[in-house]
Design a protein around this motif. Structure first.
Motif, PDB file in Angstrom:
ATOM      1  N   VAL A   1       0.480  -1.502  -0.058  1.00  0.00           N
ATOM      2  CA  VAL A   1      -0.142   0.005  -0.173  1.00  0.00           C
ATOM      3  C   VAL A   1       0.957   1.574  -0.023  1.00  0.00           C
ATOM      4  O   VAL A   1       0.258   2.224  -1.034  1.00  0.00           O
ATOM      5  N   ASP A   2       2.190   1.604   1.256  1.00  0.00           N
ATOM      6  CA  ASP A   2       3.021   2.525   0.638  1.00  0.00           C
ATOM      7  C   ASP A   2       3.402   2.803  -0.445  1.00  0.00           C
ATOM      8  O   ASP A   2       3.561   3.649  -0.994  1.00  0.00           O
ATOM      9  N   HIS A   3       3.883   1.238  -0.678  1.00  0.00           N
ATOM     10  CA  HIS A   3       4.327   1.536  -2.649  1.00  0.00           C
ATOM     11  C   HIS A   3       3.351   1.929  -3.571  1.00  0.00           C
ATOM     12  O   HIS A   3       3.319   3.180  -4.053  1.00  0.00           O
ATOM     13  N   MET A   4       1.818   1.117  -3.171  1.00  0.00           N
ATOM     14  CA  MET A   4       1.588   2.267  -4.292  1.00  0.00           C
ATOM     15  C   MET A   4       0.908   3.691  -4.265  1.00  0.00           C
ATOM     16  O   MET A   4       1.155   4.612  -5.186  1.00  0.00           O
TER      17      MET A   4
ATOM     18  N   ALA B   1       1.469 -11.017  -6.374  1.00  0.00           N
ATOM     19  CA  ALA B   1       1.276  -9.720  -6.175  1.00  0.00           C
ATOM     20  C   ALA B   1       1.515  -8.906  -6.095  1.00  0.00           C
ATOM     21  O   ALA B   1       1.666  -7.609  -6.966  1.00  0.00           O
ATOM     22  N   GLU B   2       3.404  -8.809  -6.012  1.00  0.00           N
ATOM     23  CA  GLU B   2       3.761  -7.636  -6.060  1.00  0.00           C
ATOM     24  C   GLU B   2       4.317  -7.583  -7.884  1.00  0.00           C
ATOM     25  O   GLU B   2       4.649  -6.792  -7.432  1.00  0.00           O
ATOM     26  N   ALA B   3       5.082  -8.383  -7.633  1.00  0.00           N
ATOM     27  CA  ALA B   3       5.679  -8.671  -8.851  1.00  0.00           C
ATOM     28  C   ALA B   3       4.404  -8.372 -10.446  1.00  0.00           C
ATOM     29  O   ALA B   3       5.043  -7.930 -11.437  1.00  0.00           O
ATOM     30  N   ALA B   4       2.769  -8.751 -10.239  1.00  0.00           N
ATOM     31  CA  ALA B   4       2.023  -7.963 -11.123  1.00  0.00           C
ATOM     32  C   ALA B   4       1.852  -6.943 -10.662  1.00  0.00           C
ATOM     33  O   ALA B   4       2.039  -6.265 -11.716  1.00  0.00           O
ATOM     34  N   LEU B   5       2.036  -6.227  -9.453  1.00  0.00           N
ATOM     35  CA  LEU B   5       1.892  -4.873  -9.665  1.00  0.00           C
ATOM     36  C   LEU B   5       2.972  -4.121 -10.278  1.00  0.00           C
ATOM     37  O   LEU B   5       2.931  -2.857 -10.980  1.00  0.00           O
ATOM     38  N   GLN B   6       4.682  -4.512 -10.263  1.00  0.00           N
ATOM     39  CA  GLN B   6       5.650  -4.401 -11.088  1.00  0.00           C
ATOM     40  C   GLN B   6       5.600  -4.173 -12.584  1.00  0.00           C
ATOM     41  O   GLN B   6       5.446  -3.119 -13.280  1.00  0.00           O
ATOM     42  N   SER B   7       5.319  -5.171 -12.828  1.00  0.00           N
ATOM     43  CA  SER B   7       4.610  -4.942 -14.384  1.00  0.00           C
ATOM     44  C   SER B   7       3.940  -3.736 -15.135  1.00  0.00           C
ATOM     45  O   SER B   7       4.293  -3.114 -15.338  1.00  0.00           O
ATOM     46  N   LEU B   8       2.526  -3.955 -13.838  1.00  0.00           N
ATOM     47  CA  LEU B   8       2.118  -2.790 -14.203  1.00  0.00           C
ATOM     48  C   LEU B   8       2.519  -0.984 -13.997  1.00  0.00           C
ATOM     49  O   LEU B   8       2.406  -1.004 -14.530  1.00  0.00           O
TER      50      LEU B   8
END
Length: 451
Positions: free
Chosen positions: A174-177, A203-210
């Motif tokens: 959440v902090d990263h987002m 989930a973090e890998a998917a968020l990184q790709s996005l």
């Protein structure tokens, strides 16, 4: 609560069984004391003491098929119930234990069991339920306290585990987002997966790709915005230059020189197109094309005009430009936009052939089908590399020529889509490349595209 029930109920039932078996064993020991005396005679005081220590009213022992009352003392005449502990089921033990707990009135019960060490066939005792109920309640309270302590300890461990392995990693995400949302164009704020839980790491890998894709898209849009601003400025100055060139071309058109009279109209049309394009860019003010202005016209003269313009930029002995257009083929489209599309495709083909240093040929063909008009641009060039084919209609990525931006095909495809049609790559290999431009004949589709 489920854990409490699963622990408490069987434990109480087992405690009750052990309690009754202990009373049977005490009663058996007391009966052995009587049997050890001569003539089975024992003083009343000793008999009462033995029964009091065993906490029973009487003891009946069956030996050698004979049922014998060994010890006894006065008791209430009514027996509330009989419980056989020789082969009880789990259900019976649990049921009877719960009933003894809820039954507040003191009763007299009969208990039947097997004597230990083969001291007889069956032993029976009668006993009060008051001490049994008190022992069950005391044991149940201790079990509940122990279960509560275990539950609290387990809950604390579970809380710490959830906080360590789930809450903290999720809070980090959440902090990263939040940090990324403040400046999504900053690539340093893209999350780096390092969660210990596999699902959170995925989930973090998917968020990184996005985030990576979004940052790249934002940078590209920023470049396009800067490019649009630069194009607007250039178009403003270029329009002024072309206006002067247009005035000179108008004067050349009135010349009596046959060569000049033949070339002047094409020059005037080319300059007019350039002026209109500059004005349209300035008027529109963004990277979208104006809606097409549809009209019916003969396709052959437009193709000839394109080929004549490209012929000025190449050696006729090296590159052959030809058209195979059915005479009188009429189509409905925006002639200026279609001119730009075909010019882009022919110019790309010419530059690809020139890059090889070998002679080649470019051919523009057209045909009319039931539902659409098809214009094909073929060349005998080297074909498109795989990377260019993958990003063919992507700005700044589909370029083949060194220094090229890849915008030509993007603009062409956008113009064709504005007509409700499509621009497709038919083939591209060592023998050459072929593009197909498809325009619908359906008036409703054309009118909707224009709107």
């Amino acid at each position: 609560m489920l854990a409490e029930v699963l622990i408490f109920v069987p434990s109480v039932a087992r405690f009750r069984e052990d309690y009754l078996l202990d009373r049977l064993e005490r009663a058996q020991i007391a009966s052995l004391a009587l049997l050890a005396t001569p003539d089975d005679m024992v003083a009343p005081e000793l008999e009462a003491e033995l029964l009091a220590n065993a906490e029973v009213f009487n003891v009946v022992l069956r030996r050698d098929e004979v049922r014998q009352l060994i010890l006894s003392r006065p008791m209430p005449p009514e027996i509330y119930g009989t419980y056989d502990l020789r082969d009880p089921s789990a259900y019976e033990l649990i049921r009877d234990a719960l009933w003894n707990i809820v039954m507040t009135e003191d009763q007299v019960i009969r208990v039947i069991g097997n004597p230990v060490r083969g001291a007889g066939e069956v032993i029976e005792i009668t006993m009060p339920t008051g001490p049994l109920r008190a022992a069950l309640i005391d044991y149940g309270i201790r079990i509940l306290i122990l279960s509560a302590v275990i539950s609290i300890f387990t809950a604390a461990l579970l809380f710490l585990a959830v906080r360590r392995f789930l809450v903290k990693p999720m809070r980090r995400v959440v902090d990263h987002m939040t940090a990324y949302a403040e400046a999504p164009e900053d690539a340093r704020r893209i999350i780096i997966p390092d969660a210990g839980v596999r699902e959170l790491r995925d989930a973090e890998a998917a968020l990184q790709s996005l985030q990576t894709q979004l940052t790249t898209a934002l940078k590209q849009k920023d470049r396009l915005a800067q490019l649009g601003s630069a194009v607007a400025k250039i178009s403003h100055d270029l329009r002024n230059v072309l206006t002067v060139a247009q005035l000179l071309a108008d004067r050349m058109e009135r010349s009596e020189d046959p060569t000049v009279q033949k070339a002047a109209p094409k020059l005037v049309r080319s300059i007019s197109r350039a002026v209109n394009l500059c004005e349209g860019t300035l008027a529109f003010g963004k990277a979208e094309e104006l809606p097409p202005t549809l009209s019916r016209f003969n396709l052959a003269p437009l193709i000839d005009d394109v080929l004549d313009s490209e012929a000025l930029a190449c050696d006729p002995s090296e590159i052959v430009l030809r058209a195979e257009i059915p005479p009188g083929l009429m189509i409905r489209a925006d002639s200026e936009q279609l001119y730009r599309v075909i010019t882009n495709l022919v110019r790309n083909a010419r530059q690809a052939i020139e890059a090889t240093g070998q002679p080649g040929e470019i051919c523009v063909l057209a045909r009319e089908e039931d539902a659409e008009w098809v214009v094909c641009i073929r060349d005998s060039g080297p074909g498109l590399p795989p990377k260019a084919r993958e990003n063919l209609f992507t700005a700044f990525q589909g370029g083949v020529r060194k220094g090229g931006t890849g915008l030509g095909l993007v603009i062409a495809a956008e113009l064709v889509r504005g007509h409700g049609g499509a621009l497709d790559l038919v083939r591209s290999d060592e023998s050459g490349t072929e593009f197909a431009l498809r325009l619908p004949r359906n008036s409703a589709i054309l009118d909707a595209a224009a709107e």
